[in-house]
Design an enzyme around this catalytic site. Structure first.
Site, short mmCIF file in Angstrom:
data_model
loop_
_atom_site.label_atom_id
_atom_site.label_comp_id
_atom_site.label_asym_id
_atom_site.label_seq_id
_atom_site.Cartn_x
_atom_site.Cartn_y
_atom_site.Cartn_z
N TYR A 156 34.56 41.91 50.61
CA TYR A 156 34.91 40.77 51.46
C TYR A 156 35.62 41.24 52.73
CZ TYR A 156 36.63 36.01 52.48
OH TYR A 156 36.88 34.78 53.06
N LYS A 160 34.04 40.70 56.46
CA LYS A 160 34.70 39.84 57.45
C LYS A 160 35.16 40.65 58.67
CE LYS A 160 34.34 35.84 55.32
NZ LYS A 160 33.57 34.73 55.88
#
Ligand SMILES: NC(=O)c1ccc[n+]([C@@H]2O[C@H](COP(=O)([O-])OP(=O)(O)OC[C@H]3O[C@@H](n4cnc5c(N)ncnc54)[C@H](O)[C@@H]3O)[C@@H](O)[C@H]2O)c1
Length: 257
Positions: A156, A160
């Site tokens: 993640y 991102k």
């Protein structure tokens, strides 16, 4: 300040629920025609119907489906003014909340496929239409996890962070062609999912909130207002920006020494 999305055509990916639903509602309330898109057809249809928009099913990790989504929007409405790449996933399974040396490779691929590849697919498909129009605004939903490194969620964090740098690169590339590309990075935001995961447990909630200067999670509407600004003509000279909406979480160490 008047927020100029009246008459604009917008797509919101992952718009069936949570932050995406709020973004779709906020854009519609301010006069945009919204195409809600999601893998969850039933919820997506309900969200779209409630705001007088249309629903188009789409898995953002599939290149062809995302291009079909933008093509369908352009065929129906003749243009695309606002693209919000919001669809995203993370994993909170205990077996995925581990250090990078043990992080399951299938979890890595799953998250990168949706959060990074999905956002790129959305940016590229939207950009092709918007460059032709010589106008448009793309808003990518990143995360504080892309701004500062968080432990035990390497897929993640990597996805991102890449979304943020990609946003800047596209802003440089597409600016001369009339297309703005920006990001919004939410901090911990209250949705059905985060309420169940973090905020129903008093100790866990207190621990998380101790890192947030405003001592509360964000509301989905507070993320949506930031997206509305970047998507609108009020932000006509804002390009390549990351608007962090996190109650001050990432602005410094919220600790005493
Ligand atoms: N809630 C938070 O605290 C928080 C914090 C930082 C960033 N974000 C980001 O905000 C965005 C929205 O998160 P949320 O909390 O509303 O999540 P959510 O899980 O409530 O909603 C995400 C939506 O995306 C859809 N989706 C998932 N995979 C998809 C795919 N492959 N194609 C199309 N749609 C798909 C889901 O069906 C769902 O409707 C995500 O990008 C997330 O990373 C959320």
């Amino acid at each position: 300040m008047s927020v100029g999305v009246q008459g604009k055509i917008a797509i919101v990916t992952g718009g069936a629920q949570g932050i995406g639903k709020s973004i779709a509602e906020t854009l519609a309330r301010n006069g945009a025609t919204v195409v809600v898109s999601d893998v969850k057809a039933e919820q997506g249809l309900a969200t779209a119907a409630a705001l007088g928009g249309t629903f188009f099913p789409c898995d953002v990790s599939d290149f062809d489906q995302v291009h079909a989504l933008v093509d369908a929007c352009a065929a129906r409405y003749g243009r695309l003014d606002i693209m919000v790449n919001n669809a995203g996933i993370n994993s909170n399974r205990p077996e995925d909340r581990v250090t990078a040396d043990r992080y399951p490779i299938e979890t890595w691929h799953k998250i990168i496929n949706v959060d990074l590849h999905g956002t790129f697919h959305g940016c590229q498909a939207a950009a092709q239409q918007m460059v032709e129009q010589r106008s448009g605004s793309i808003v990518n939903i990143a995360s504080v996890a892309g701004v500062v490194a968080l432990r035990l969620q390497i897929g993640y964090v990597a996805a991102k962070a890449a979304v943020l740098r990609m946003t800047e690169a596209m802003a440089c590339e597409l600016g001369p062609m009339g297309v703005r590309v920006n990001a919004v990075s939410p901090g911990s935001t209250l949705t059905d999912g985060t309420r169940e995961l973090f905020y129903n447990d008093k100790d866990r909630a207190e621990h998380i909130l101790s890192f947030i200067p405003q001592r509360r999670p964000g509301e989905t509407t507070e993320i949506a207002e930031a997206v509305l600004f970047l998507a609108s003509d009020a932000a006509a000279y804002v390009n390549g920006h990351n608007l962090i909406v996190d109650g001050g979480w990432t602005c410094g160490f919220n600790r005493d020494f």
